[in-house]
Scaffold this motif. Structure first.
Motif, PDB file in Angstrom:
ATOM      1  N   THR A   1       0.853  -1.187   0.000  1.00 27.83           N
ATOM      2  CA  THR A   1       0.000   0.000   0.000  1.00 27.83           C
ATOM      3  C   THR A   1       0.885   1.231   0.000  1.00 27.83           C
ATOM      4  O   THR A   1       1.680   1.440   0.920  1.00 27.83           O
ATOM      5  CB  THR A   1      -0.911   0.024   1.238  1.00 27.83           C
ATOM      6  OG1 THR A   1      -1.661  -1.193   1.284  1.00 27.83           O
ATOM      7  CG2 THR A   1      -1.862   1.207   1.180  1.00 27.83           C
ATOM      8  N   GLN A   2       0.781   2.032  -1.058  1.00 28.95           N
ATOM      9  CA  GLN A   2       1.585   3.232  -1.163  1.00 28.95           C
ATOM     10  C   GLN A   2       1.039   4.313  -0.231  1.00 28.95           C
ATOM     11  O   GLN A   2      -0.172   4.471  -0.082  1.00 28.95           O
ATOM     12  CB  GLN A   2       1.597   3.741  -2.603  1.00 28.95           C
ATOM     13  CG  GLN A   2       2.300   2.820  -3.575  1.00 28.95           C
ATOM     14  CD  GLN A   2       3.768   2.667  -3.259  1.00 28.95           C
ATOM     15  OE1 GLN A   2       4.446   3.628  -2.915  1.00 28.95           O
ATOM     16  NE2 GLN A   2       4.273   1.434  -3.370  1.00 28.95           N
TER      17      GLN A   2
ATOM     18  N   ALA B   1      -1.002  -4.086  -9.256  1.00 30.38           N
ATOM     19  CA  ALA B   1      -1.678  -2.965  -9.932  1.00 30.38           C
ATOM     20  C   ALA B   1      -1.072  -2.636 -11.284  1.00 30.38           C
ATOM     21  O   ALA B   1      -1.795  -2.552 -12.282  1.00 30.38           O
ATOM     22  CB  ALA B   1      -1.688  -1.737  -9.024  1.00 30.38           C
TER      23      ALA B   1
ATOM     24  N   TRP C   1      -5.857  -5.229  -2.337  1.00 33.26           N
ATOM     25  CA  TRP C   1      -5.632  -3.788  -2.459  1.00 33.26           C
ATOM     26  C   TRP C   1      -5.151  -3.375  -3.848  1.00 33.26           C
ATOM     27  O   TRP C   1      -5.395  -2.251  -4.290  1.00 33.26           O
ATOM     28  CB  TRP C   1      -4.623  -3.327  -1.417  1.00 33.26           C
ATOM     29  CG  TRP C   1      -4.607  -1.838  -1.300  1.00 33.26           C
ATOM     30  CD1 TRP C   1      -3.681  -0.989  -1.793  1.00 33.26           C
ATOM     31  CD2 TRP C   1      -5.599  -1.034  -0.672  1.00 33.26           C
ATOM     32  NE1 TRP C   1      -4.009   0.311  -1.515  1.00 33.26           N
ATOM     33  CE2 TRP C   1      -5.193   0.320  -0.833  1.00 33.26           C
ATOM     34  CE3 TRP C   1      -6.784  -1.308  -0.001  1.00 33.26           C
ATOM     35  CZ2 TRP C   1      -5.935   1.369  -0.319  1.00 33.26           C
ATOM     36  CZ3 TRP C   1      -7.519  -0.254   0.502  1.00 33.26           C
ATOM     37  CH2 TRP C   1      -7.099   1.068   0.333  1.00 33.26           C
TER      38      TRP C   1
ATOM     39  N   GLU D   1      -6.149   0.288  -6.588  1.00 27.60           N
ATOM     40  CA  GLU D   1      -5.217   1.330  -7.007  1.00 27.60           C
ATOM     41  C   GLU D   1      -5.802   2.141  -8.162  1.00 27.60           C
ATOM     42  O   GLU D   1      -6.539   1.636  -9.005  1.00 27.60           O
ATOM     43  CB  GLU D   1      -3.882   0.716  -7.426  1.00 27.60           C
ATOM     44  CG  GLU D   1      -3.123   0.035  -6.299  1.00 27.60           C
ATOM     45  CD  GLU D   1      -2.618   1.025  -5.255  1.00 27.60           C
ATOM     46  OE1 GLU D   1      -2.653   2.242  -5.520  1.00 27.60           O
ATOM     47  OE2 GLU D   1      -2.196   0.576  -4.168  1.00 27.60           O
ATOM     48  N   GLU D   2      -5.452   3.413  -8.173  1.00 27.17           N
ATOM     49  CA  GLU D   2      -6.002   4.341  -9.167  1.00 27.17           C
ATOM     50  C   GLU D   2      -5.637   3.948 -10.592  1.00 27.17           C
ATOM     51  O   GLU D   2      -6.438   4.096 -11.514  1.00 27.17           O
ATOM     52  CB  GLU D   2      -5.494   5.747  -8.861  1.00 27.17           C
ATOM     53  CG  GLU D   2      -6.061   6.819  -9.766  1.00 27.17           C
ATOM     54  CD  GLU D   2      -5.620   8.201  -9.349  1.00 27.17           C
ATOM     55  OE1 GLU D   2      -5.722   9.114 -10.172  1.00 27.17           O
ATOM     56  OE2 GLU D   2      -5.172   8.361  -8.194  1.00 27.17           O
TER      57      GLU D   2
END
Length: 409
Positions: free
Chosen positions: A78-79, A187, A225, A229-230
């Motif tokens: 997770t960034q 992602a 997750w 992500e975008e």
């Protein structure tokens, strides 16, 4: 001598250079805080081209600067984002160039599921405000796709479930794009797979799929997750190929579900959504064919009955020509007599005309025409002479009116 001697300015205190004191402070801090875990809220986040991440960790009273080297940042599941509550693990050190201390972060995790869900809700609201989840953006799925593209792990049970379900329902060609379905690589690989399928040329050597399935089995919020992500959400929203999201179990929800054209509760359900049941389709077409045959037969029978009903109201063909046949018989009987009478009348008229023709009549007519011609010829020569004389006189009068001087010049 004074009772209190101020002494010299230097005394016995040693002198340090700036670098020496900075190094001493650095050794003290790193020795005392070689391993720390810090819980706080992520403040300012900076990502330069080097790939390192610089950020602030803060609470309601203090702020600590942090740095995460490129290798560590690439391994994070997770960034970090501004406003996110995290637990950072690392060591304290100093940065002499700015006379400050900072934490070198070696691991960072959200501070519980609540922090993740808060960040997820914030990201969902931001993407929804851009219109990426709008219903009018969603494309209808093809009724019976020729080629199905699947984005998933090639070694998991998910792809086997999808292929097995497709074989049972309606066998289709399947193209698999292998990706990591969790971790830091998830992602970017999923986003590249969606974009890659869209770049295929329709009808090319590697044909473009008619529908895409992005699938993964169930798992925790952290495991899924990558699909929040975008970069994945934007790739799904920009896909020109209709996309089915089948991430997790029925109770799991990720942001790709909102951007996809259709959400399936499980990967198996995605295969069911993608194609109809072949046996049901064959049964339906057979039933429709039978109904069409029955309808056509009934239509023909009704038309035949209607034609028979109308034909009973029509007269027989023989009665339609009886009057004409009788008129033809009467005319046939009268035709010989009419022809004989006509010949007799024409012969009488010819006899009357021939009786008036005699040689003397012709001789007299020729003589009369000859005398008329002689009289006309006798009058022609004097008339020509008078006409010639009149023309000469007119020409003479015109020549007298001409001026002889200009002609001489």
């Amino acid at each position: 001598m004074d009772l209190i001697d101020e002494g010299s300015e230097s005394g016995n205190t040693p002198e340090f250079t700036v670098s020496e004191i900075s190094g001493a402070v650095k050794r003290v801090i790193e020795g005392e805080f070689g391993f720390v875990r810090i819980r706080g809220e992520v403040g300012r986040v900076s990502r330069p081209r080097s790939g390192h991440v610089y950020l602030d960790l803060k609470d309601d009273r203090s702020v600590i600067s942090g740095v995460m080297w490129k290798g560590v940042a690439s391994r994070l599941q997770t960034q970090p984002e501004e406003g996110m509550e995290v637990v950072a693990t690392g060591r304290l050190t100093t940065f002499p160039g700015q006379s400050k201390y900072q934490v070198v972060i070696e691991d960072m995790r959200p501070a519980g599921a609540g922090a993740l869900m808060a960040m997820l809700e914030k990201r969902r609201a931001a993407l929804a405000a851009e219109g990426l989840f709008a219903e009018d953006r969603k494309r209808p799925l093809p009724f019976l796709p020729e080629i199905i593209g699947v984005v998933t792990s090639p070694s998991g049970a998910v792809i086997r479930d999808i292929l097995h379900r497709l074989r049972d329902r309606f066998p289709r060609k399947v193209l698999i794009w292998p990706v990591a379905v969790q971790g830091a690589a998830c992602a970017p690989e999923v986003a590249r797979a969606i974009d890659g399928f869209n770049r295929f040329t329709p009808g090319g050597a590697l044909p473009r799929p008619d529908v895409l399935i992005v699938a993964r089995g169930g798992g925790s919020v952290e495991d899924l997750w990558g699909f929040n992500e975008e970069i994945v959400v934007r790739a799904a929203a920009a896909s020109e190929i209709p996309l089915i999201s089948a991430v997790g179990h029925e109770t799991d929800t990720t942001l790709i579900d909102f951007a996809a054209d259709r959400r399936a509760p499980t990967p198996t359900a995605a295969a069911e959504i993608a194609v109809p049941v072949r046996r049901d389709l064959l049964g339906w077409t057979g039933e429709m064919g039978a109904r069409l045959t029955r309808a056509a037969t009934q239509r023909l029978e009704l038309r035949d009955q209607r034609l028979r009903d109308l034909s009973r109201a029509l007269p027989r063909p023989e009665t339609l020509v009886d009057t004409a046949r009788q008129r033809l018989d009467v005319a046939s009987d009268r035709l010989p007599q009419a022809l004989t009478g006509m010949v007799r009348l024409k012969r009488l008229a010819l006899s009357e005309s021939a009786g008036a023709l005699r040689p003397s009549v012709l001789t007299r007519a020729i003589g009369e025409q000859g005398r008329g011609l002689a009289q006309t010829g006798a009058r022609l020569e004097p008339a020509l002479e008078r006409l010639l004389r009149d023309r000469r006189e007119a020409l003479g009068r015109r020549s007298d009116r001409l001026n002889p001087a200009p002609l001489a010049r």
